[in-house]
Scaffold this motif. Structure first.
Motif, PDB file in Angstrom:
ATOM      1  N   ILE A  49       0.813  -1.220   0.000  1.00 32.16           N
ATOM      2  CA  ILE A  49       0.000   0.000   0.000  1.00 32.16           C
ATOM      3  C   ILE A  49       0.847   1.270   0.000  1.00 32.16           C
ATOM      4  CG2 ILE A  49      -1.963  -1.102   1.127  1.00 32.16           C
ATOM      5  CD1 ILE A  49      -1.066   0.323   3.738  1.00 32.16           C
ATOM      6  N   ASP A  50       2.092   1.182   0.521  1.00 28.65           N
ATOM      7  CA  ASP A  50       2.932   2.380   0.624  1.00 28.65           C
ATOM      8  C   ASP A  50       3.780   2.623  -0.620  1.00 28.65           C
ATOM      9  OD1 ASP A  50       4.411   0.088   1.128  1.00 28.65           O
ATOM     10  OD2 ASP A  50       5.747   1.063   2.566  1.00 28.65           O
ATOM     11  N   ARG A  51       3.559   1.846  -1.657  1.00 25.75           N
ATOM     12  CA  ARG A  51       4.271   2.053  -2.922  1.00 25.75           C
ATOM     13  C   ARG A  51       3.839   3.383  -3.544  1.00 25.75           C
ATOM     14  NH1 ARG A  51       4.394  -2.463  -7.805  1.00 25.75           N
ATOM     15  NH2 ARG A  51       5.366  -1.169  -9.389  1.00 25.75           N
ATOM     16  N   LEU A  62      -9.742   8.012  -2.326  1.00 28.19           N
ATOM     17  CA  LEU A  62      -8.976   6.925  -1.720  1.00 28.19           C
ATOM     18  C   LEU A  62      -9.857   6.271  -0.668  1.00 28.19           C
ATOM     19  CD1 LEU A  62      -6.479   5.290  -0.703  1.00 28.19           C
ATOM     20  CD2 LEU A  62      -5.909   7.287   0.706  1.00 28.19           C
ATOM     21  N   ILE A  63     -10.025   4.949  -0.762  1.00 24.27           N
ATOM     22  CA  ILE A  63     -10.791   4.202   0.239  1.00 24.27           C
ATOM     23  C   ILE A  63      -9.864   3.152   0.840  1.00 24.27           C
ATOM     24  CG2 ILE A  63     -12.884   2.886   0.724  1.00 24.27           C
ATOM     25  CD1 ILE A  63     -14.028   4.024  -1.895  1.00 24.27           C
ATOM     26  N   HIS A  64      -9.503   3.359   2.095  1.00 27.80           N
ATOM     27  CA  HIS A  64      -8.473   2.545   2.740  1.00 27.80           C
ATOM     28  C   HIS A  64      -9.088   1.517   3.681  1.00 27.80           C
ATOM     29  CE1 HIS A  64      -4.751   1.253   4.342  1.00 27.80           C
ATOM     30  NE2 HIS A  64      -4.707   2.050   5.401  1.00 27.80           N
ATOM     31  N   PHE A  65      -9.190   0.256   3.201  1.00 27.37           N
ATOM     32  CA  PHE A  65      -9.693  -0.862   3.998  1.00 27.37           C
ATOM     33  C   PHE A  65      -8.564  -1.638   4.674  1.00 27.37           C
ATOM     34  CE2 PHE A  65     -13.104  -0.420   0.814  1.00 27.37           C
ATOM     35  CZ  PHE A  65     -14.242  -0.517   1.597  1.00 27.37           C
ATOM     36  N   ALA A  66      -7.429  -1.715   4.011  1.00 29.59           N
ATOM     37  CA  ALA A  66      -6.365  -2.637   4.414  1.00 29.59           C
ATOM     38  C   ALA A  66      -5.872  -2.389   5.838  1.00 29.59           C
ATOM     39  CB  ALA A  66      -5.192  -2.536   3.438  1.00 29.59           C
ATOM     40  N   SER A  67      -5.686  -3.471   6.569  1.00 28.06           N
ATOM     41  CA  SER A  67      -5.138  -3.384   7.933  1.00 28.06           C
ATOM     42  C   SER A  67      -4.600  -4.744   8.339  1.00 28.06           C
ATOM     43  CB  SER A  67      -6.208  -2.922   8.927  1.00 28.06           C
ATOM     44  OG  SER A  67      -7.271  -3.856   8.983  1.00 28.06           O
ATOM     45  N   VAL A  68      -3.852  -4.755   9.424  1.00 33.97           N
ATOM     46  CA  VAL A  68      -3.269  -5.986   9.963  1.00 33.97           C
ATOM     47  C   VAL A  68      -3.795  -6.196  11.374  1.00 33.97           C
ATOM     48  CG1 VAL A  68      -1.119  -6.960  10.868  1.00 33.97           C
ATOM     49  CG2 VAL A  68      -1.170  -6.022   8.567  1.00 33.97           C
ATOM     50  N   LYS A  74      -3.284 -13.199  18.222  1.00 33.94           N
ATOM     51  CA  LYS A  74      -1.900 -13.130  18.688  1.00 33.94           C
ATOM     52  C   LYS A  74      -1.102 -12.132  17.853  1.00 33.94           C
ATOM     53  CE  LYS A  74      -1.871 -17.901  20.388  1.00 33.94           C
ATOM     54  NZ  LYS A  74      -1.223 -19.223  20.296  1.00 33.94           N
ATOM     55  N   ASN A  75      -1.770 -11.113  17.386  1.00 37.38           N
ATOM     56  CA  ASN A  75      -1.133 -10.144  16.502  1.00 37.38           C
ATOM     57  C   ASN A  75       0.002  -9.392  17.193  1.00 37.38           C
ATOM     58  OD1 ASN A  75      -0.969  -8.613  14.023  1.00 37.38           O
ATOM     59  ND2 ASN A  75      -1.868  -6.936  15.174  1.00 37.38           N
ATOM     60  N   ASN A  76       1.117  -9.298  16.514  1.00 40.53           N
ATOM     61  CA  ASN A  76       2.298  -8.631  17.034  1.00 40.53           C
ATOM     62  C   ASN A  76       2.160  -7.108  16.916  1.00 40.53           C
ATOM     63  OD1 ASN A  76       5.149  -7.404  16.272  1.00 40.53           O
ATOM     64  ND2 ASN A  76       5.522  -9.196  17.554  1.00 40.53           N
ATOM     65  N   TYR A  77       2.504  -6.400  17.993  1.00 41.20           N
ATOM     66  CA  TYR A  77       2.342  -4.940  17.993  1.00 41.20           C
ATOM     67  C   TYR A  77       3.242  -4.276  16.954  1.00 41.20           C
ATOM     68  CZ  TYR A  77       2.215  -0.100  19.505  1.00 41.20           C
ATOM     69  OH  TYR A  77       2.072   1.269  19.528  1.00 41.20           O
ATOM     70  N   PHE A  83       2.329  -1.633   9.687  1.00 40.09           N
ATOM     71  CA  PHE A  83       1.343  -1.582   8.607  1.00 40.09           C
ATOM     72  C   PHE A  83       0.240  -0.554   8.862  1.00 40.09           C
ATOM     73  CE2 PHE A  83      -2.207  -2.682   5.962  1.00 40.09           C
ATOM     74  CZ  PHE A  83      -1.633  -3.159   4.793  1.00 40.09           C
ATOM     75  N   ASN A  84      -0.405  -0.648  10.022  1.00 41.08           N
ATOM     76  CA  ASN A  84      -1.576   0.181  10.305  1.00 41.08           C
ATOM     77  C   ASN A  84      -1.244   1.652  10.521  1.00 41.08           C
ATOM     78  OD1 ASN A  84      -3.059  -2.172  10.176  1.00 41.08           O
ATOM     79  ND2 ASN A  84      -3.164  -2.447  12.388  1.00 41.08           N
ATOM     80  N   VAL A  85       0.013   1.929  10.881  1.00 46.04           N
ATOM     81  CA  VAL A  85       0.409   3.327  11.105  1.00 46.04           C
ATOM     82  C   VAL A  85       1.424   3.795  10.060  1.00 46.04           C
ATOM     83  CG1 VAL A  85       1.392   4.987  12.726  1.00 46.04           C
ATOM     84  CG2 VAL A  85      -0.059   3.123  13.582  1.00 46.04           C
ATOM     85  N   PHE A  86       2.610   3.165  10.006  1.00 42.78           N
ATOM     86  CA  PHE A  86       3.680   3.676   9.142  1.00 42.78           C
ATOM     87  C   PHE A  86       3.354   3.553   7.649  1.00 42.78           C
ATOM     88  CE2 PHE A  86       6.661   2.424  12.838  1.00 42.78           C
ATOM     89  CZ  PHE A  86       6.337   3.587  13.509  1.00 42.78           C
ATOM     90  N   LYS A  87       3.002   2.349   7.210  1.00 43.22           N
ATOM     91  CA  LYS A  87       2.699   2.161   5.783  1.00 43.22           C
ATOM     92  C   LYS A  87       1.410   2.879   5.381  1.00 43.22           C
ATOM     93  CE  LYS A  87       5.276  -2.080   4.856  1.00 43.22           C
ATOM     94  NZ  LYS A  87       5.238  -3.432   4.248  1.00 43.22           N
ATOM     95  N   SER A  88       0.443   2.870   6.274  1.00 38.29           N
ATOM     96  CA  SER A  88      -0.813   3.559   5.985  1.00 38.29           C
ATOM     97  C   SER A  88      -0.619   5.073   5.907  1.00 38.29           C
ATOM     98  CB  SER A  88      -1.860   3.217   7.049  1.00 38.29           C
ATOM     99  OG  SER A  88      -2.221   1.851   6.976  1.00 38.29           O
TER     100      SER A  88
END
Length: 280
Positions: A49-51, A62-68, A74-77, A83-88
């Motif tokens: 997404i950050d390309r 822009l419609i942003h659905f993508a998230s981790v 057991k999702n790693n912080y 993904f949810n902050v830096f790449k978004s």
């Protein structure tokens, strides 16, 4: 309209894309895996997404659905943050760079309790996907700040419990349907938690309606809780699905746990109301 959509393979994202192309709109759909299907009005964009997607220049929204982490207990912080902050954030900066100034950011209604959860330290036992919630909360605040200073029409849509259609098989509604039709018994939580259940078809049509930035007020950024506005106990939802399918088995509800106290009531002041239907 020309729509730049992330999260094209996700549950809500893929259903939104189907809806948009039925309405004959052009979709630039970001996907991490090559898509071999040739579908009219879709251009598949293979990559992260950050390309530096130049298609943002042509996009109206822009419609942003993508998230981790939304379904990963057991999702790693660190992965969530990346993904949810830096790449978004890089995604929306690229949108700004290419003059795409209408944004729909998909988030969660659980954002409203993040301060309480951190303060009371309840995360260790009642919020299994807290990393997801924290990072979505952080990103929403970034979007609001950039919108305020850069003349961006930003709408943050906070979704409640979405069900129906091609919902992932491990979730509540598909399991209720499966077990009720095979006459098996079903074990679940106490069901005391209050949730606003919104059908996937109503959610995607509601998101599409939000793409009309002439609707509602014109002061941005905006935050909306996209829901029917009717919250019920999970137990009631399960029993209605069970009854509608004429199930012969029984539902066994477990003892109440701290998690059942985490209710997310709708704020009617910021409710973007969608349809409410009978549970199937």
């Amino acid at each position: 309209m020309k729509l730049f959509v992330t999260g094209s393979r996700g549950y809500i994202g893929r259903n939104f894309i189907k809806y948009a192309i039925k309405k004959k709109h052009m979709v630039y759909a970001v996907t991490r895996k090559k898509e071999n299907k040739k579908v009219k009005n879709i251009k598949w964009l293979v990559g992260n997404i950050d390309r530096d997607w130049k298609e943002l220049k042509a996009a109206d929204i822009l419609i942003h659905f993508a998230s981790v982490g939304v379904l990963n207990k057991k999702n790693n912080y660190k992965k969530s943050l990346e993904f949810n902050v830096f790449k978004s954030t890089q995604l929306i900066l690229n949108a700004l760079k290419y003059n795409c100034k209408n944004w729909i950011i998909i988030s969660t209604i659980k954002e409203k309790k993040i301060k309480h959860l951190i303060k009371t330290n309840k995360s260790k036992y009642d919020e299994q996907n807290l990393n997801y919630i924290i990072t979505k909360y952080l990103f929403s605040n970034i979007c609001k700040e950039i919108s305020s200073f850069s003349n961006i029409n930003c709408r943050i849509l906070k979704l409640s419990h979405v069900y129906g259609g091609d919902e992932p098989a491990h979730r509540l509604w598909p399991n209720l349907k499966k077990n009720s039709k095979t006459n098996k018994n079903f074990k679940m939580t106490s069901g005391k938690q209050l949730l606003n259940f919104s059908h996937i078809d109503d959610v995607v049509s509601g998101i599409f309606e939000c793409c009309n930035f002439k609707k509602k007020n014109k002061i941005f950024p905006q935050e909306w809780e996209l829901a029917s506005g009717k919250s019920i106990p999970v137990k009631n939802f399960a029993e209605k699905i069970w009854k509608n399918n004429n199930a012969k088995g029984k539902i066994f509800f477990s003892k109440s746990k701290d998690f059942d106290k985490n209710n997310y009531p709708i704020n009617k002041k910021i409710l973007w109301k969608i349809k409410s239907r009978k549970f199937e």
